[in-house]
Design a protein around this motif. Structure first.
Motif, PDB file in Angstrom:
ATOM      1  N   LEU A  28       0.798  -1.223   0.000  1.00  0.00           N
ATOM      2  CA  LEU A  28       0.000   0.000   0.000  1.00  0.00           C
ATOM      3  C   LEU A  28       0.830   1.272   0.000  1.00  0.00           C
ATOM      4  O   LEU A  28       0.338   2.332  -0.392  1.00  0.00           O
ATOM      5  CB  LEU A  28      -0.944  -0.006   1.206  1.00  0.00           C
ATOM      6  CG  LEU A  28      -1.920  -1.186   1.285  1.00  0.00           C
ATOM      7  CD1 LEU A  28      -2.900  -0.975   2.431  1.00  0.00           C
ATOM      8  CD2 LEU A  28      -2.657  -1.393  -0.024  1.00  0.00           C
ATOM      9  N   ASP A  29       2.086   1.196   0.447  1.00  0.00           N
ATOM     10  CA  ASP A  29       2.929   2.398   0.445  1.00  0.00           C
ATOM     11  C   ASP A  29       3.435   2.749  -0.958  1.00  0.00           C
ATOM     12  O   ASP A  29       3.912   3.865  -1.183  1.00  0.00           O
ATOM     13  CB  ASP A  29       4.128   2.217   1.381  1.00  0.00           C
ATOM     14  CG  ASP A  29       3.725   2.308   2.843  1.00  0.00           C
ATOM     15  OD1 ASP A  29       2.676   2.926   3.130  1.00  0.00           O
ATOM     16  OD2 ASP A  29       4.447   1.758   3.697  1.00  0.00           O
ATOM     17  N   ASP A  30       3.343   1.823  -1.881  1.00  0.00           N
ATOM     18  CA  ASP A  30       3.809   2.070  -3.253  1.00  0.00           C
ATOM     19  C   ASP A  30       2.663   2.682  -4.054  1.00  0.00           C
ATOM     20  O   ASP A  30       2.123   2.086  -4.985  1.00  0.00           O
ATOM     21  CB  ASP A  30       4.280   0.763  -3.886  1.00  0.00           C
ATOM     22  CG  ASP A  30       5.157   1.000  -5.113  1.00  0.00           C
ATOM     23  OD1 ASP A  30       5.207   2.154  -5.593  1.00  0.00           O
ATOM     24  OD2 ASP A  30       5.775   0.032  -5.590  1.00  0.00           O
ATOM     25  N   THR A  31       2.309   3.903  -3.694  1.00  0.00           N
ATOM     26  CA  THR A  31       1.117   4.534  -4.268  1.00  0.00           C
ATOM     27  C   THR A  31       1.257   4.780  -5.763  1.00  0.00           C
ATOM     28  O   THR A  31       0.282   4.646  -6.516  1.00  0.00           O
ATOM     29  CB  THR A  31       0.818   5.853  -3.545  1.00  0.00           C
ATOM     30  OG1 THR A  31       1.988   6.693  -3.588  1.00  0.00           O
ATOM     31  CG2 THR A  31       0.449   5.603  -2.084  1.00  0.00           C
ATOM     32  N   GLU A  32       2.452   5.149  -6.214  1.00  0.00           N
ATOM     33  CA  GLU A  32       2.659   5.404  -7.645  1.00  0.00           C
ATOM     34  C   GLU A  32       2.413   4.133  -8.449  1.00  0.00           C
ATOM     35  O   GLU A  32       1.735   4.162  -9.485  1.00  0.00           O
ATOM     36  CB  GLU A  32       4.078   5.922  -7.886  1.00  0.00           C
ATOM     37  CG  GLU A  32       4.361   6.279  -9.335  1.00  0.00           C
ATOM     38  CD  GLU A  32       5.768   6.847  -9.529  1.00  0.00           C
ATOM     39  OE1 GLU A  32       6.223   6.863 -10.686  1.00  0.00           O
ATOM     40  OE2 GLU A  32       6.394   7.256  -8.535  1.00  0.00           O
ATOM     41  N   TYR A  33       2.958   3.012  -7.964  1.00  0.00           N
ATOM     42  CA  TYR A  33       2.731   1.749  -8.669  1.00  0.00           C
ATOM     43  C   TYR A  33       1.256   1.350  -8.646  1.00  0.00           C
ATOM     44  O   TYR A  33       0.718   0.876  -9.653  1.00  0.00           O
ATOM     45  CB  TYR A  33       3.568   0.616  -8.060  1.00  0.00           C
ATOM     46  CG  TYR A  33       3.079  -0.726  -8.546  1.00  0.00           C
ATOM     47  CD1 TYR A  33       3.273  -1.123  -9.867  1.00  0.00           C
ATOM     48  CD2 TYR A  33       2.338  -1.565  -7.707  1.00  0.00           C
ATOM     49  CE1 TYR A  33       2.771  -2.324 -10.339  1.00  0.00           C
ATOM     50  CE2 TYR A  33       1.829  -2.764  -8.171  1.00  0.00           C
ATOM     51  CZ  TYR A  33       2.043  -3.138  -9.482  1.00  0.00           C
ATOM     52  OH  TYR A  33       1.531  -4.318  -9.950  1.00  0.00           O
ATOM     53  N   LEU A  34       0.584   1.511  -7.524  1.00  0.00           N
ATOM     54  CA  LEU A  34      -0.820   1.108  -7.432  1.00  0.00           C
ATOM     55  C   LEU A  34      -1.700   1.910  -8.392  1.00  0.00           C
ATOM     56  O   LEU A  34      -2.674   1.381  -8.935  1.00  0.00           O
ATOM     57  CB  LEU A  34      -1.321   1.253  -5.992  1.00  0.00           C
ATOM     58  CG  LEU A  34      -0.753   0.231  -4.999  1.00  0.00           C
ATOM     59  CD1 LEU A  34      -1.279   0.505  -3.597  1.00  0.00           C
ATOM     60  CD2 LEU A  34      -1.077  -1.201  -5.427  1.00  0.00           C
ATOM     61  N   GLN A  35      -1.340   3.164  -8.617  1.00  0.00           N
ATOM     62  CA  GLN A  35      -2.076   3.959  -9.609  1.00  0.00           C
ATOM     63  C   GLN A  35      -1.844   3.401 -11.012  1.00  0.00           C
ATOM     64  O   GLN A  35      -2.773   3.279 -11.817  1.00  0.00           O
ATOM     65  CB  GLN A  35      -1.640   5.422  -9.534  1.00  0.00           C
ATOM     66  CG  GLN A  35      -2.093   6.127  -8.248  1.00  0.00           C
ATOM     67  CD  GLN A  35      -1.457   7.493  -8.079  1.00  0.00           C
ATOM     68  OE1 GLN A  35      -0.625   7.921  -8.882  1.00  0.00           O
ATOM     69  NE2 GLN A  35      -1.840   8.190  -7.019  1.00  0.00           N
ATOM     70  N   PHE A  36      -0.587   3.053 -11.307  1.00  0.00           N
ATOM     71  CA  PHE A  36      -0.253   2.433 -12.598  1.00  0.00           C
ATOM     72  C   PHE A  36      -0.983   1.103 -12.746  1.00  0.00           C
ATOM     73  O   PHE A  36      -1.551   0.801 -13.806  1.00  0.00           O
ATOM     74  CB  PHE A  36       1.260   2.236 -12.688  1.00  0.00           C
ATOM     75  CG  PHE A  36       1.701   1.381 -13.849  1.00  0.00           C
ATOM     76  CD1 PHE A  36       1.780   1.907 -15.127  1.00  0.00           C
ATOM     77  CD2 PHE A  36       2.045   0.044 -13.659  1.00  0.00           C
ATOM     78  CE1 PHE A  36       2.186   1.122 -16.204  1.00  0.00           C
ATOM     79  CE2 PHE A  36       2.456  -0.746 -14.721  1.00  0.00           C
ATOM     80  CZ  PHE A  36       2.521  -0.197 -15.997  1.00  0.00           C
ATOM     81  N   ARG A  37      -0.986   0.300 -11.676  1.00  0.00           N
ATOM     82  CA  ARG A  37      -1.645  -1.013 -11.703  1.00  0.00           C
ATOM     83  C   ARG A  37      -3.132  -0.876 -12.029  1.00  0.00           C
ATOM     84  O   ARG A  37      -3.669  -1.627 -12.837  1.00  0.00           O
ATOM     85  CB  ARG A  37      -1.467  -1.712 -10.357  1.00  0.00           C
ATOM     86  CG  ARG A  37      -2.016  -3.139 -10.297  1.00  0.00           C
ATOM     87  CD  ARG A  37      -1.847  -3.698  -8.884  1.00  0.00           C
ATOM     88  NE  ARG A  37      -2.098  -5.124  -8.820  1.00  0.00           N
ATOM     89  CZ  ARG A  37      -3.282  -5.691  -8.688  1.00  0.00           C
ATOM     90  NH1 ARG A  37      -4.366  -4.909  -8.606  1.00  0.00           N
ATOM     91  NH2 ARG A  37      -3.416  -7.002  -8.628  1.00  0.00           N
ATOM     92  N   ALA A  38      -3.784   0.094 -11.384  1.00  0.00           N
ATOM     93  CA  ALA A  38      -5.214   0.293 -11.632  1.00  0.00           C
ATOM     94  C   ALA A  38      -5.476   0.674 -13.084  1.00  0.00           C
ATOM     95  O   ALA A  38      -6.470   0.244 -13.688  1.00  0.00           O
ATOM     96  CB  ALA A  38      -5.757   1.367 -10.693  1.00  0.00           C
ATOM     97  N   GLN A  39      -4.565   1.448 -13.666  1.00  0.00           N
ATOM     98  CA  GLN A  39      -4.739   1.880 -15.055  1.00  0.00           C
ATOM     99  C   GLN A  39      -4.576   0.724 -16.022  1.00  0.00           C
ATOM    100  O   GLN A  39      -5.420   0.499 -16.899  1.00  0.00           O
ATOM    101  CB  GLN A  39      -3.717   2.968 -15.390  1.00  0.00           C
ATOM    102  CG  GLN A  39      -3.780   3.427 -16.839  1.00  0.00           C
ATOM    103  CD  GLN A  39      -2.616   4.350 -17.212  1.00  0.00           C
ATOM    104  OE1 GLN A  39      -1.567   4.326 -16.574  1.00  0.00           O
ATOM    105  NE2 GLN A  39      -2.809   5.159 -18.234  1.00  0.00           N
ATOM    106  N   VAL A  40      -3.501  -0.056 -15.876  1.00  0.00           N
ATOM    107  CA  VAL A  40      -3.191  -1.075 -16.880  1.00  0.00           C
ATOM    108  C   VAL A  40      -4.044  -2.333 -16.734  1.00  0.00           C
ATOM    109  O   VAL A  40      -4.046  -3.184 -17.631  1.00  0.00           O
ATOM    110  CB  VAL A  40      -1.697  -1.454 -16.841  1.00  0.00           C
ATOM    111  CG1 VAL A  40      -0.834  -0.229 -17.099  1.00  0.00           C
ATOM    112  CG2 VAL A  40      -1.313  -2.115 -15.519  1.00  0.00           C
TER     113      VAL A  40
END
Length: 259
Positions: A138-150
């Motif tokens: 959950l601390d990797d917010t930048e990646y989680l945003q990317f994950r939600a997009q792709v």
């Protein structure tokens, strides 16, 4: 927690009574440029006595679409090994952050079953919660945003509509960025959030979470009879080499090094 943990739908797979041993692997990051890991994987697939194999994500360093396996090359070689293995034992595949574009075409071509993330495996009277693990960092917010997009159908359809060679070029560029980030000493790599892991376990009615993604193999006591088991990544060219699976049997969970 830096972000609120979402409450996913927990798929459930009840193992047949005949299954005695089940192998779990993740984070092999197979690629043509690292033949030692590929050969370790090949040797394992050809000799495992397990009744079923679960791949919990990032089997491939990158996967740009199932059509890549339709022409001669490394992807087709991997598909052939998966097909021969799935003809012998059930093989289950869960998407990782590197191979989330593995689709139904490859699953049908190779005979494996795509697995939802997360999934509860019911085996020998135990409920094992399986996940790749990236959704819990959950601390990797930048990646989680990317994950939600792709992970959206629209993004995937647009990407897969590009020519294969263009997709491969884009993937190479993304890998260069990823390697540069790995070498940046200022980058702090997020780990699975313990509170989120406990929340998932309680909601799933499971006592153990098994995941990969973090490349930090360990057994974590989460308290209250709950635990988190982290799978190892594979790198057969490392010193010492890393090639390890987790075997579930009536005796519980045991790590096994591939020799």
């Amino acid at each position: 927690m830096s972000m609120a943990a979402t409450s996913p739908v927990f798929a459930e797979l009840v193992a047949p009574a005949a299954w005695r041993t089940v192998d779990l692997i993740s984070d092999l990051h197979l690629q043509a440029g690292e033949p030692a890991t590929f050969e370790a994987w090949r040797g394992y697939l050809e000799t495992t006595p397990a009744d079923a194999l679960f791949v919990l994500g990032d089997l491939f360093e990158v996967w740009v679409g199932d059509d890549a396996a339709a022409e001669p090359g490394f992807e087709a070689q991997c598909a052939g090994l998966l097909r021969r293995t799935a003809a012998r034992i059930p093989v289950f595949f869960m998407h990782g952050n590197r191979d989330f574009l593995v689709g139904t075409a490859l699953a049908e071509r190779c005979g494996f079953t795509l697995l939802d993330d997360p999934t509860v495996l019911v085996l020998h009277g135990e409920r094992w919660l399986l996940s790749h693990g990236d959704a819990l960092c959950l601390d990797d917010t930048e990646y989680l945003q990317f994950r939600a997009q792709v992970r959206t159908p629209a993004w995937q359809a647009a990407f897969l509509a590009r020519p294969l060679e263009e997709r491969r070029a884009l993937a190479r560029a993304m890998r260069v960025q990823s390697e540069d980030r790995k070498r940046d000493p200022s980058v702090v790599w997020a780990d699975v959030d313990a509170d989120a892991a406990r929340q998932w376990l309680r909601q799933a009615g499971a006592r153990a979470l098994i995941h990969g993604h973090t490349h930090r193999p360990a057994d974590h006591d989460l308290g209250g009879g709950l635990r988190r088991i982290v799978l190892s990544d594979w790198d057969a060219a490392a010193h010492p080499p890393r090639a390890q699976l987790l075997c579930l049997s009536p005796a519980g969970a045991q790590r096994v090094d591939i020799r």
